[in-house]
Design a protein around this motif. Structure first.
Motif, short mmCIF file in Angstrom:
data_model
loop_
_atom_site.label_atom_id
_atom_site.label_comp_id
_atom_site.label_asym_id
_atom_site.label_seq_id
_atom_site.Cartn_x
_atom_site.Cartn_y
_atom_site.Cartn_z
N GLU A 92 -33.48 48.77 2.09
CA GLU A 92 -34.35 48.39 3.22
C GLU A 92 -34.43 46.87 3.34
O GLU A 92 -34.43 46.32 4.43
CB GLU A 92 -35.75 49.00 3.06
CG GLU A 92 -35.79 50.49 3.16
CD GLU A 92 -35.52 51.04 4.55
OE1 GLU A 92 -35.44 50.26 5.52
OE2 GLU A 92 -35.37 52.26 4.67
N LEU A 93 -34.51 46.18 2.21
CA LEU A 93 -34.55 44.72 2.24
C LEU A 93 -33.27 44.15 2.83
O LEU A 93 -33.30 43.16 3.56
CB LEU A 93 -34.79 44.14 0.84
CG LEU A 93 -36.23 44.06 0.39
CD1 LEU A 93 -36.33 43.50 -1.03
CD2 LEU A 93 -37.07 43.20 1.33
N GLN A 94 -32.14 44.77 2.49
CA GLN A 94 -30.85 44.31 3.03
C GLN A 94 -30.81 44.40 4.55
O GLN A 94 -30.17 43.59 5.21
CB GLN A 94 -29.69 45.13 2.46
CG GLN A 94 -29.31 44.76 1.06
CD GLN A 94 -28.14 45.60 0.56
OE1 GLN A 94 -27.73 46.58 1.19
NE2 GLN A 94 -27.59 45.21 -0.57
N THR A 95 -31.49 45.39 5.10
CA THR A 95 -31.49 45.56 6.55
C THR A 95 -32.69 44.86 7.21
O THR A 95 -32.89 44.99 8.40
CB THR A 95 -31.48 47.05 6.94
OG1 THR A 95 -32.65 47.68 6.41
CG2 THR A 95 -30.24 47.75 6.42
N GLY A 96 -33.48 44.16 6.39
CA GLY A 96 -34.60 43.39 6.94
C GLY A 96 -35.86 44.19 7.18
O GLY A 96 -36.79 43.70 7.81
N ASN A 97 -35.93 45.40 6.67
CA ASN A 97 -37.10 46.24 6.88
C ASN A 97 -38.07 46.06 5.70
O ASN A 97 -38.14 46.90 4.80
CB ASN A 97 -36.69 47.70 7.05
CG ASN A 97 -37.81 48.56 7.57
OD1 ASN A 97 -38.98 48.15 7.57
ND2 ASN A 97 -37.47 49.75 8.02
N ILE A 98 -38.81 44.97 5.72
CA ILE A 98 -39.69 44.62 4.61
C ILE A 98 -40.82 45.63 4.46
O ILE A 98 -41.19 45.99 3.34
CB ILE A 98 -40.25 43.19 4.79
CG1 ILE A 98 -39.11 42.18 4.64
CG2 ILE A 98 -41.34 42.89 3.80
CD1 ILE A 98 -39.51 40.75 4.92
N TYR A 99 -41.36 46.11 5.57
CA TYR A 99 -42.47 47.06 5.50
C TYR A 99 -42.07 48.32 4.73
O TYR A 99 -42.78 48.77 3.83
CB TYR A 99 -42.95 47.43 6.91
CG TYR A 99 -43.98 48.54 6.90
CD1 TYR A 99 -45.31 48.28 6.57
CD2 TYR A 99 -43.62 49.85 7.20
CE1 TYR A 99 -46.25 49.30 6.54
CE2 TYR A 99 -44.56 50.88 7.16
CZ TYR A 99 -45.86 50.59 6.84
OH TYR A 99 -46.78 51.60 6.79
N ILE A 125 -40.47 40.74 -2.31
CA ILE A 125 -41.04 41.08 -1.01
C ILE A 125 -42.21 40.14 -0.68
O ILE A 125 -42.29 39.60 0.42
CB ILE A 125 -41.47 42.56 -0.97
CG1 ILE A 125 -40.25 43.47 -1.06
CG2 ILE A 125 -42.29 42.85 0.28
CD1 ILE A 125 -40.57 44.94 -1.31
N GLN A 128 -41.00 36.76 0.33
CA GLN A 128 -40.51 36.76 1.72
C GLN A 128 -41.66 36.76 2.71
O GLN A 128 -41.54 36.24 3.82
CB GLN A 128 -39.59 37.95 1.98
CG GLN A 128 -38.24 37.82 1.33
CD GLN A 128 -37.32 38.97 1.71
OE1 GLN A 128 -37.57 39.73 2.64
NE2 GLN A 128 -36.23 39.09 0.96
N GLN A 129 -42.78 37.34 2.30
CA GLN A 129 -43.96 37.38 3.17
C GLN A 129 -44.77 36.08 3.07
O GLN A 129 -45.77 35.93 3.76
CB GLN A 129 -44.85 38.56 2.79
CG GLN A 129 -44.21 39.90 3.06
CD GLN A 129 -45.02 41.06 2.50
OE1 GLN A 129 -45.69 40.95 1.48
NE2 GLN A 129 -44.94 42.21 3.18
#
Length: 166
Positions: A92-99, A125, A128-129
């Protein structure tokens, strides 16, 4: 999940072999063959978290949002162990979906609060936030739990690097 007995090859078929073949084709740029491999695995009930997750990444890369959503639903419905949740979070992080990554890591921590890698991933995470204080606390928790000397050194270096950027 896991290994399945295969009547066609008179042996054990492992979904991770299909997953590996799909990854190799994807990295070679042969996206259609990768899709065919993943789909063949699912059609024959050779599924794993890794396989479905990588197939979902491929579907997103191909722009097939309907397939990506369908695979996402399959992932949601599979009971996952903490390491599978960690893999999902990293994807998910690779695709930018942090949530979604955050949600997976937090679920893993609830199941296994003793795994240092989970706190490291959550620290990434939080970083990044822009949540520096939480990042630092999570790195400290990872250091507290880690028993592997090499990993411990990496965690300590990350924490030192973070404190120097303040």
């Amino acid at each position: 999940m896991g290994r399945n007995h295969c009547s066609r090859c008179s042996g054990i078929c492992n979904p991770e072999l299909f997953n590996l073949a799909g990854i190799l084709h994807r990295h070679a740029g042969d996206l259609q063959s990768a899709k065919n491999i993943y789909q063949a695995a699912l059609n024959n009930n050779y599924a794993s978290i890794n396989l479905i997750s990588n197939y979902q990444l491929l579907a997103q890369k191909l722009g097939d949002t309907q397939l990506a959503q369908q695979l996402s639903l399959q992932l949601i419905n599979i009971e996952k162990d903490p390491y599978e949740l960690l893999v999902l979070a990293k994807n998910e992080l690779q695709t930018g979906n942090i949530y979604s990554a955050n949600k997976h890591v937090e679920q893993a921590i609830v199941k296994a609060p003793y795994i240092a890698d989970l706190y490291l991933e959550l620290a990434k995470i939080r970083f990044q936030q822009g949540k520096t204080q939480q990042t630092q606390s999570l790195l400290e928790k990872a250091i507290e739990l880690e028993r592997d000397k090499q990993k411990l050194n990496v965690y300590q270096a990350k924490l030192l690097s973070l404190s120097m950027t303040k």
